[in-house]
Write a protein that holds these residues in place. Structure first.
Motif, short mmCIF file in Angstrom:
data_model
loop_
_atom_site.label_atom_id
_atom_site.label_comp_id
_atom_site.label_asym_id
_atom_site.label_seq_id
_atom_site.Cartn_x
_atom_site.Cartn_y
_atom_site.Cartn_z
N ILE A 204 0.84 -1.21 0.00
CA ILE A 204 0.00 0.00 0.00
C ILE A 204 0.87 1.25 0.00
CG2 ILE A 204 -1.66 1.32 1.37
CD1 ILE A 204 -2.82 -1.38 2.30
N ALA A 205 1.94 1.23 0.80
CA ALA A 205 2.84 2.37 0.83
C ALA A 205 3.50 2.59 -0.53
CB ALA A 205 3.91 2.16 1.91
N ASN A 218 -4.44 16.25 -6.53
CA ASN A 218 -4.62 15.78 -5.17
C ASN A 218 -5.12 14.33 -5.18
OD1 ASN A 218 -5.21 15.34 -2.50
ND2 ASN A 218 -6.73 16.98 -2.31
N PRO A 219 -4.31 13.37 -4.71
CA PRO A 219 -4.73 11.96 -4.81
C PRO A 219 -5.96 11.64 -3.97
CG PRO A 219 -2.73 12.18 -3.48
CD PRO A 219 -2.97 13.51 -4.10
N TYR A 225 -7.69 5.63 -5.05
CA TYR A 225 -6.55 5.89 -4.17
C TYR A 225 -6.97 5.79 -2.70
CZ TYR A 225 -2.61 8.43 -2.05
OH TYR A 225 -1.53 8.81 -1.27
N ARG A 226 -8.13 6.34 -2.38
CA ARG A 226 -8.61 6.29 -1.00
C ARG A 226 -8.89 4.85 -0.56
NH1 ARG A 226 -11.98 10.51 -2.81
NH2 ARG A 226 -13.80 9.14 -2.63
N GLY A 231 -6.75 -0.22 2.60
CA GLY A 231 -6.58 -1.66 2.51
C GLY A 231 -7.67 -2.36 1.74
N LEU A 232 -8.44 -1.61 0.94
CA LEU A 232 -9.51 -2.20 0.15
C LEU A 232 -9.04 -2.42 -1.30
CD1 LEU A 232 -12.44 0.07 1.42
CD2 LEU A 232 -11.77 -2.19 2.27
N ALA A 233 -9.74 -3.30 -2.00
CA ALA A 233 -9.40 -3.60 -3.40
C ALA A 233 -10.56 -3.19 -4.30
CB ALA A 233 -9.09 -5.08 -3.57
#
Length: 290
Positions: A204-205, A218-219, A225-226, A231-233
């Motif tokens: 994730i990082a 802005n991501p 991205y959120r 931790g979601l797919a």
């Protein structure tokens, strides 16, 4: 088919995987049927198709879990296979894959008598992409109810029921997902990640860092991205696979050194057409800032 017969004869002297690149998925299925006919009398020779995601480049939905399960199963056992035939459409072979060391290091084996920390196991399964549910029915699902853990590992034909006694695995049983009834016992099971992307902390990082390097703005305004940050797919995340790893792999990274490659006709032209399709679909999508 003379081609299938010739390939089947190779197995008499070649003790390593034979990899056949075909023009498309239909040709791959036909080749599998023909080869299975010719090698039916030989022992311990698998004829497998490495399946395509069956989605178009940059689609906004993900492949079926059963497809991902088959892909991960083949990738996990490829490095240790002796005699086998793997058939893969050339367009499928063009996709980047998770690096081999990631798959190896994020796979897990459980056996009876083993100590198991349920909370740590729950966290590991969540980061491996497993979906927590009340009743396990399909690949990549898990249910934890007190001392009972039901899980349908990727690459497995049936789900398993793990019975704990305190913090020790007392028994592992295969069960029927339709009736939910326990069947035969087994001594151990192998658990592969549920996704081809890395939803672990370092993945994730890496995704967040690579996203900011590749996309302006802005991501946090992008739902994809959120979701990954939490931790979601999200659907379609597979086409962002390269953002999760410092270095991606290909199917050929997973193959033993003595593997033999067999090429179908006109693969170069087919690959060029597919690459043009990828670029066209990218051009259609890239102007959507979300």
């Amino acid at each position: 088919n003379s081609k299938a017969l010739a390939i089947s004869r190779i197995l008499d002297t070649h003790h390593a995987p034979v990899i056949i690149l075909t023009a498309d998925s239909l040709t791959a299925v036909r080749m599998q049927e023909e080869l299975s006919f010719f090698i039916n009398d030989q022992d311990n020779v698998e004829v497998l198709i490495f399946p395509d995601w069956e989605t178009l480049p940059y689609d906004l939905f993900s492949p079926y879990q059963d497809i991902v399960s088959d892909r991960l199963s083949i990738l996990a056992k490829l490095p240790n296979l002796d005699k086998c035939i793997i058939i893969i459409p050339v367009t499928t072979a063009m996709h980047r894959l998770m690096p081999q060391d990631f798959l190896a290091s994020h796979s897990l084996s459980l056996k009876t008598g083993q100590k198991l920390d349920v909370q740590a196991f729950r966290k590991n399964m969540a980061s491996a992409g497993y979906v927590f549910t009340n009743q396990v029915m399909g690949h990549g699902e898990i249910a934890i109810r007190g001392s009972l853990i039901d899980i349908f590992p990727m690459g497995a034909n049936m789900p398993f029921r793990i019975d704990l006694f305190d913090n020790e695995i007392d028994s592992i049983r295969i069960f029927d997902p339709e009736s939910q009834r326990s069947l035969d016992t087994t001594a151990c099971i192998d658990i592969l990640p549920a996704k081809e992307i890395a939803l672990v902390d370092e993945g994730i990082a890496q995704f967040r860092s690579a996203w900011r390097e590749n996309f302006s703005g802005n991501p946090s305004t992008c739902s994809l991205y959120r979701d990954v940050s939490q931790g979601l797919a999200p659907a379609g995340i597979e086409y962002y696979l390269p953002l999760f790893y410092r270095n991606t792999g290909t199917l050929f990274d997973y193959l033993p050194d003595k593997s033999l490659l067999v090429l179908d006709e006109d693969l170069g032209k087919i690959a060029d057409v597919f690459w043009a399709d990828i670029e066209q679909r990218y051009e259609m999508r890239r102007h959507d800032i979300e």
